[in-house]
Design an enzyme around this catalytic site. Structure first.
Site, short mmCIF file in Angstrom:
data_model
loop_
_atom_site.label_atom_id
_atom_site.label_comp_id
_atom_site.label_asym_id
_atom_site.label_seq_id
_atom_site.Cartn_x
_atom_site.Cartn_y
_atom_site.Cartn_z
N GLU A 115 0.83 -1.20 0.00
CA GLU A 115 0.00 0.00 0.00
C GLU A 115 0.87 1.26 0.00
OE1 GLU A 115 -4.02 -1.86 2.03
OE2 GLU A 115 -2.55 -0.97 3.36
N CYS A 142 1.38 -2.36 15.70
CA CYS A 142 1.40 -2.05 14.26
C CYS A 142 0.70 -3.14 13.46
CB CYS A 142 2.85 -1.88 13.80
SG CYS A 142 3.03 -1.70 12.01
N1 SAH Z 1 9.18 0.31 9.95
C1 SAH Z 1 9.42 1.69 10.07
C2 SAH Z 1 8.56 2.54 9.15
C3 SAH Z 1 7.13 2.16 8.97
S1 SAH Z 1 6.04 2.42 10.32
C4 SAH Z 1 9.28 2.12 11.50
O1 SAH Z 1 8.80 1.35 12.31
O2 SAH Z 1 9.67 3.22 11.81
C5 SAH Z 1 5.77 4.18 10.31
C6 SAH Z 1 5.40 4.77 11.68
O3 SAH Z 1 4.06 4.39 12.05
C7 SAH Z 1 6.30 4.26 12.80
O4 SAH Z 1 6.65 5.30 13.67
C8 SAH Z 1 5.39 3.29 13.50
O5 SAH Z 1 5.83 3.05 14.80
C9 SAH Z 1 4.06 3.98 13.41
N2 SAH Z 1 2.90 3.13 13.66
C10 SAH Z 1 2.79 1.81 13.44
N3 SAH Z 1 1.55 1.38 13.78
C11 SAH Z 1 0.87 2.46 14.24
C12 SAH Z 1 -0.47 2.66 14.69
N4 SAH Z 1 -1.34 1.67 14.74
N5 SAH Z 1 -0.82 3.91 15.06
C13 SAH Z 1 0.05 4.93 14.97
N6 SAH Z 1 1.31 4.81 14.51
C14 SAH Z 1 1.73 3.59 14.15
FE1 SF4 Z 2 7.60 -3.10 11.01
FE2 SF4 Z 2 7.43 -2.20 13.53
FE3 SF4 Z 2 7.64 -0.44 11.50
FE4 SF4 Z 2 5.37 -1.87 11.86
S1 SF4 Z 2 6.22 -0.30 13.23
S2 SF4 Z 2 6.43 -1.52 9.91
S3 SF4 Z 2 6.20 -3.85 12.61
S4 SF4 Z 2 9.17 -1.97 12.16
#
Ligand code: SAH
Ligand code: SF4
Length: 397
Positions: A115, A142
């Site tokens: 996505e 996440c």
């Molecule tokens: N893997 C990388 C980038 C993708 S996630 C990382 O973890 O940084 C992008 C951002 O969204 C990250 O800060 C992650 O912690 C946050 N994130 C993930 N799930 C979330 C949720 N359900 N609500 C709010 N932020 C979330």
């Molecule tokens: Fe992967 Fe964690 Fe980033 Fe979600 S928040 S994309 S599980 S590294």
């Protein structure tokens, strides 16, 4: 994967050249493009010029058909068409949120899906790009983390997301127009979609080089933000080899809590992460590091957490981005109350740090941060399973 399983990055990357087909030009570095042209019979003394010409057609003008490359001879265009393709990931669906956010479901080679989200803002627009199908990490809050990783994206599939969004926004320059002649709808890129970009370093780097190239997509390195969960050994390399802005998914102020929320913390803890971050602005000469902090009710949102956070990051040029938790079906957490988020933000702000609260965008189409998950694998782990892996048990959330 259980919380104690080793964290791995040995996932497959799809080859640039399909065994039975011509090579895709999209995503090749300038050097790889020159090599490919040479191998296809381009005379050595012309290679550099041809590569430059092609580069401009592909990334500045958005042209997809060799026949339209009018500064190349008819014969040379035919040679190119025999040896190469210009292929982007395929858009399967496009959803439009009430707030203008667009979410694309994109199919890549092998039938996998990722996505991509476009978020329009006043005078600018940000594209949230994916770097992997799913993620090997299992952050307990996440949605992507509940999906089994299928594979790394290639550089072409990463920069291809930017190109297909530009197609949809209709913002390739008209003939005769330069890249700066129109206001940019897609002005910023965040590597915050699906996947951990630093576990797919080379492909992310090569794609971002194209995004930053003045003859390519032509975005300043300050308009590109890479978000990592904390892959410490790759942080210095990000500064040296990409030089974009860095965001880090911090989310907790003690190792105990961070181990549960962001399990990579068991491999590289808060202290090691902060050490690596302290070095980052020096190496890249870039601006502040963004600390992302998801607000989870009763888990990481106390005044004490806020105070601990500011004392931990002391000495690091930083901005703290507070993200109200985006809930997804079966998630083991809930969003902190608005009053709590505000109180947390005030403590951080009073300590001298910018502490913007991220406005959730595209929630109605599940396009908000951390909600992305491919339709190929909707089968979710059960709430119990997620809680067990997060080590939070009791079904208390
Ligand atoms: N893997 C990388 C980038 C993708 S996630 C990382 O973890 O940084 C992008 C951002 O969204 C990250 O800060 C992650 O912690 C946050 N994130 C993930 N799930 C979330 C949720 N359900 N609500 C709010 N932020 C979330
Ligand atoms: Fe992967 Fe964690 Fe980033 Fe979600 S928040 S994309 S599980 S590294």
């Amino acid at each position: 994967m259980t919380a104690s399983a080793p964290i791995t990055q040995d996932v497959l990357t799809f080859p640039r050249k399909l065994p039975d087909g011509p090579a895709n030009l999209i995503g090749l570095t300038r050097e790889q493009l020159r090599e490919a042209l040479l191998a296809a019979g381009t005379p050595e003394k012309q290679v550099k010029m041809r590569a430059n010409q092609l580069w401009q057609w592909l990334y500045q003008k958005g042209v997809r058909d060799f026949e339209e490359m009018t500064n190349l001879s008819k014969d040379y265009r035919a040679t190119l068409a025999e040896n190469f393709v210009i292929a982007l990931p395929e858009v399967v669906t496009r959803e439009l949120s009430e707030d203008g956010t667009r979410k694309y479901l994109v199919r890549i080679a092998g039938g996998h899906e990722v996505e991509v989200v476009y978020i329009p803002e006043e005078g600018r627009g940000t594209l949230c790009v994916s770097s992997q199908v799913g993620c090997t990490l299992t952050c307990s809050f996440c949605h992507t983390g509940t999906q089994k990783l299928v594979r790394n994206l290639t550089a072409g599939e990463i920069i291809g997301q930017v190109m297909l969004a530009r197609d949809d926004l209709g913002e390739w320059p008209e003939p005769g127009q330069g890249p700066e002649d129109k206001p940019r709808l897609l002005s910023n890129i965040v590597l915050m979609g699906m996947g951990e970009p630093l576990y797919n370093f080379e492909n992310v780097r090569d794609a971002m080089k194209i995004a930053m190239d003045p003859e390519g997509i032509c975005l300043s390195r300050r308009r590109i933000t890479l978000s990592t969960s904390g892959v410490v050994p790759e942080i210095a390399r990000t500064a040296q080899e990409i030089g974009c802005l860095l965001a880090v998914s911090f989310h907790a102020t003690t190792d105990d809590v961070r181990d549960k929320l962001v399990p990579i913390n068991k491999r590289w803890n808060i202290e090691e992460l902060l050490e690596a971050l302290k070095e980052y602005p020096k190496v890249s000469n870039s601006e502040r590091i963004t600390f992302e902090y998801v607000m989870l009710k009763g888990v990481n949102d106390s005044d004490e957490d806020a105070r601990r956070l500011v004392s931990l990051i002391k000495g690091i040029p930083a901005k703290i981005n507070l993200i109200p938790f985006n809930e997804w079906p079966g998630a083991p957490y809930t969003r902190s109350d608005w009053k709590r988020i505000k109180a947390f933000a005030d403590i951080v702000h009073d300590a001298g740090y910018a502490s913007p609260i991220r406005k959730p965008r595209g929630e109605d189409i599940m396009a908000a941060c951390g909600q992305l998950k491919s339709a190929t694998e909707r089968a979710r782990k059960s709430r119990k399973q997620i809680e067990a892996e997060a080590g939070i048990g009791n079904g208390s959330a």
